[in-house]
Design a protein around this motif. Structure first.
Motif, PDB file in Angstrom:
ATOM      1  N   ASP A   1       1.012  -1.185   0.015  1.00 55.79           N
ATOM      2  CA  ASP A   1      -0.002  -0.123   0.041  1.00 55.79           C
ATOM      3  C   ASP A   1       0.793   1.393  -0.107  1.00 55.79           C
ATOM      4  O   ASP A   1       0.584   2.278  -0.643  1.00 55.79           O
ATOM      5  CB  ASP A   1      -0.960  -0.021   1.246  1.00 55.79           C
ATOM      6  CG  ASP A   1      -2.008  -0.827   1.126  1.00 55.79           C
ATOM      7  OD1 ASP A   1      -2.355  -1.462   0.058  1.00 55.79           O
ATOM      8  OD2 ASP A   1      -2.773  -1.384   2.173  1.00 55.79           O
ATOM      9  N   TRP A   2       1.738   1.272   0.717  1.00 54.78           N
ATOM     10  CA  TRP A   2       2.925   2.256   0.892  1.00 54.78           C
ATOM     11  C   TRP A   2       3.594   2.583  -0.488  1.00 54.78           C
ATOM     12  O   TRP A   2       3.658   3.715  -0.898  1.00 54.78           O
ATOM     13  CB  TRP A   2       3.810   2.175   1.877  1.00 54.78           C
ATOM     14  CG  TRP A   2       4.730   3.280   2.137  1.00 54.78           C
ATOM     15  CD1 TRP A   2       6.246   3.412   2.031  1.00 54.78           C
ATOM     16  CD2 TRP A   2       4.674   4.563   2.460  1.00 54.78           C
ATOM     17  NE1 TRP A   2       6.544   4.402   2.139  1.00 54.78           N
ATOM     18  CE2 TRP A   2       5.816   5.365   2.577  1.00 54.78           C
ATOM     19  CE3 TRP A   2       3.254   5.161   3.051  1.00 54.78           C
ATOM     20  CZ2 TRP A   2       5.692   6.604   2.926  1.00 54.78           C
ATOM     21  CZ3 TRP A   2       3.226   6.646   3.457  1.00 54.78           C
ATOM     22  CH2 TRP A   2       4.628   7.413   3.367  1.00 54.78           C
ATOM     23  N   ILE A   3       4.114   1.514  -1.197  1.00 57.51           N
ATOM     24  CA  ILE A   3       4.605   1.698  -2.368  1.00 57.51           C
ATOM     25  C   ILE A   3       3.718   2.461  -3.339  1.00 57.51           C
ATOM     26  O   ILE A   3       3.868   2.955  -4.144  1.00 57.51           O
ATOM     27  CB  ILE A   3       5.185   0.252  -2.889  1.00 57.51           C
ATOM     28  CG1 ILE A   3       6.198  -0.358  -2.123  1.00 57.51           C
ATOM     29  CG2 ILE A   3       5.591   0.364  -4.230  1.00 57.51           C
ATOM     30  CD1 ILE A   3       6.600  -1.641  -2.109  1.00 57.51           C
ATOM     31  N   ASP A   4       2.572   1.819  -3.309  1.00 53.39           N
ATOM     32  CA  ASP A   4       1.449   2.419  -4.349  1.00 53.39           C
ATOM     33  C   ASP A   4       1.148   3.885  -3.971  1.00 53.39           C
ATOM     34  O   ASP A   4       1.200   4.743  -4.763  1.00 53.39           O
ATOM     35  CB  ASP A   4       0.059   1.521  -4.217  1.00 53.39           C
ATOM     36  CG  ASP A   4       0.135  -0.004  -4.698  1.00 53.39           C
ATOM     37  OD1 ASP A   4       1.020  -0.183  -5.580  1.00 53.39           O
ATOM     38  OD2 ASP A   4      -0.836  -0.634  -4.296  1.00 53.39           O
ATOM     39  N   LEU A   5       0.966   4.130  -2.711  1.00 48.43           N
ATOM     40  CA  LEU A   5       0.720   5.630  -2.318  1.00 48.43           C
ATOM     41  C   LEU A   5       2.082   6.491  -2.951  1.00 48.43           C
ATOM     42  O   LEU A   5       1.820   7.653  -3.457  1.00 48.43           O
ATOM     43  CB  LEU A   5       0.562   5.789  -0.819  1.00 48.43           C
ATOM     44  CG  LEU A   5       0.361   7.005  -0.324  1.00 48.43           C
ATOM     45  CD1 LEU A   5      -1.252   7.637  -0.590  1.00 48.43           C
ATOM     46  CD2 LEU A   5       0.574   7.107   1.192  1.00 48.43           C
ATOM     47  N   ASN A   6       3.241   6.056  -2.428  1.00 41.36           N
ATOM     48  CA  ASN A   6       4.424   6.745  -3.181  1.00 41.36           C
ATOM     49  C   ASN A   6       4.323   7.056  -4.626  1.00 41.36           C
ATOM     50  O   ASN A   6       4.458   8.329  -5.056  1.00 41.36           O
ATOM     51  CB  ASN A   6       5.517   6.367  -2.617  1.00 41.36           C
ATOM     52  CG  ASN A   6       5.920   6.505  -1.216  1.00 41.36           C
ATOM     53  OD1 ASN A   6       5.407   7.629  -0.558  1.00 41.36           O
ATOM     54  ND2 ASN A   6       6.646   5.661  -0.328  1.00 41.36           N
TER      55      ASN A   6
ATOM     56  N   ASP B   1       1.709   6.882  -6.477  1.00 40.47           N
ATOM     57  CA  ASP B   1       0.496   7.824  -6.905  1.00 40.47           C
ATOM     58  C   ASP B   1       0.954   9.278  -6.672  1.00 40.47           C
ATOM     59  O   ASP B   1       0.853  10.250  -7.612  1.00 40.47           O
ATOM     60  CB  ASP B   1      -0.569   7.374  -6.170  1.00 40.47           C
ATOM     61  CG  ASP B   1      -2.088   8.353  -6.584  1.00 40.47           C
ATOM     62  OD1 ASP B   1      -2.083   8.310  -7.919  1.00 40.47           O
ATOM     63  OD2 ASP B   1      -2.444   8.749  -6.069  1.00 40.47           O
ATOM     64  N   ASN B   2       1.514   9.636  -5.464  1.00 40.50           N
ATOM     65  CA  ASN B   2       2.114  10.982  -5.100  1.00 40.50           C
ATOM     66  C   ASN B   2       3.015  11.373  -6.254  1.00 40.50           C
ATOM     67  O   ASN B   2       3.056  12.399  -6.345  1.00 40.50           O
ATOM     68  CB  ASN B   2       2.496  10.861  -3.823  1.00 40.50           C
ATOM     69  CG  ASN B   2       1.227  10.987  -2.605  1.00 40.50           C
ATOM     70  OD1 ASN B   2       0.133  11.144  -2.800  1.00 40.50           O
ATOM     71  ND2 ASN B   2       1.788  10.655  -1.493  1.00 40.50           N
ATOM     72  N   ASP B   3       3.934  10.715  -6.497  1.00 39.51           N
ATOM     73  CA  ASP B   3       5.039  10.946  -7.433  1.00 39.51           C
ATOM     74  C   ASP B   3       4.452  11.482  -8.711  1.00 39.51           C
ATOM     75  O   ASP B   3       4.965  12.314  -9.395  1.00 39.51           O
ATOM     76  CB  ASP B   3       6.111   9.991  -7.477  1.00 39.51           C
ATOM     77  CG  ASP B   3       6.874   9.874  -6.362  1.00 39.51           C
ATOM     78  OD1 ASP B   3       7.082  10.651  -5.584  1.00 39.51           O
ATOM     79  OD2 ASP B   3       7.528   8.595  -6.261  1.00 39.51           O
ATOM     80  N   ALA B   4       3.458  10.721  -9.306  1.00 40.06           N
ATOM     81  CA  ALA B   4       2.844  11.020 -10.387  1.00 40.06           C
ATOM     82  C   ALA B   4       1.960  12.370 -10.610  1.00 40.06           C
ATOM     83  O   ALA B   4       2.000  12.956 -11.367  1.00 40.06           O
ATOM     84  CB  ALA B   4       1.736   9.687 -10.894  1.00 40.06           C
ATOM     85  N   ARG B   5       1.213  12.314  -9.372  1.00 39.64           N
ATOM     86  CA  ARG B   5       0.501  13.517  -9.207  1.00 39.64           C
ATOM     87  C   ARG B   5       1.123  14.959  -9.246  1.00 39.64           C
ATOM     88  O   ARG B   5       0.993  15.881  -9.711  1.00 39.64           O
ATOM     89  CB  ARG B   5      -0.165  13.614  -7.982  1.00 39.64           C
ATOM     90  CG  ARG B   5      -1.641  12.437  -7.902  1.00 39.64           C
ATOM     91  CD  ARG B   5      -2.147  12.656  -6.537  1.00 39.64           C
ATOM     92  NE  ARG B   5      -3.044  11.523  -6.665  1.00 39.64           N
ATOM     93  CZ  ARG B   5      -4.429  12.010  -6.229  1.00 39.64           C
ATOM     94  NH1 ARG B   5      -4.637  13.087  -6.321  1.00 39.64           N
ATOM     95  NH2 ARG B   5      -5.277  10.936  -6.497  1.00 39.64           N
TER      96      ARG B   5
END
Length: 50
Positions: free
Chosen positions: A29-34, A36-40
């Protein structure tokens, strides 16, 4: 394997039971969140270039 590839845990910790499935799920989940944040952030920077 994603947490191992990301460097959060060693492969041996994955194999010897040091971490459980809940730990692995939280790291995924943390890897996915990071990601997503990097893409945003990248999209925001691209939209706000001068």
């Amino acid at each position: 394997m994603r947490p191992v590839a990301a460097g959060y845990i060693s492969y041996s910790a994955l194999k010897d039971g040091t971490v459980d499935l809940c730990d692995i799920a939280r790291m995924n989940d943390w890897i996915d969140l990071n990601a997503d944040n990097d893409a945003r952030i990248a999209r925001w920077r691209e939209a706000n270039e001068r």
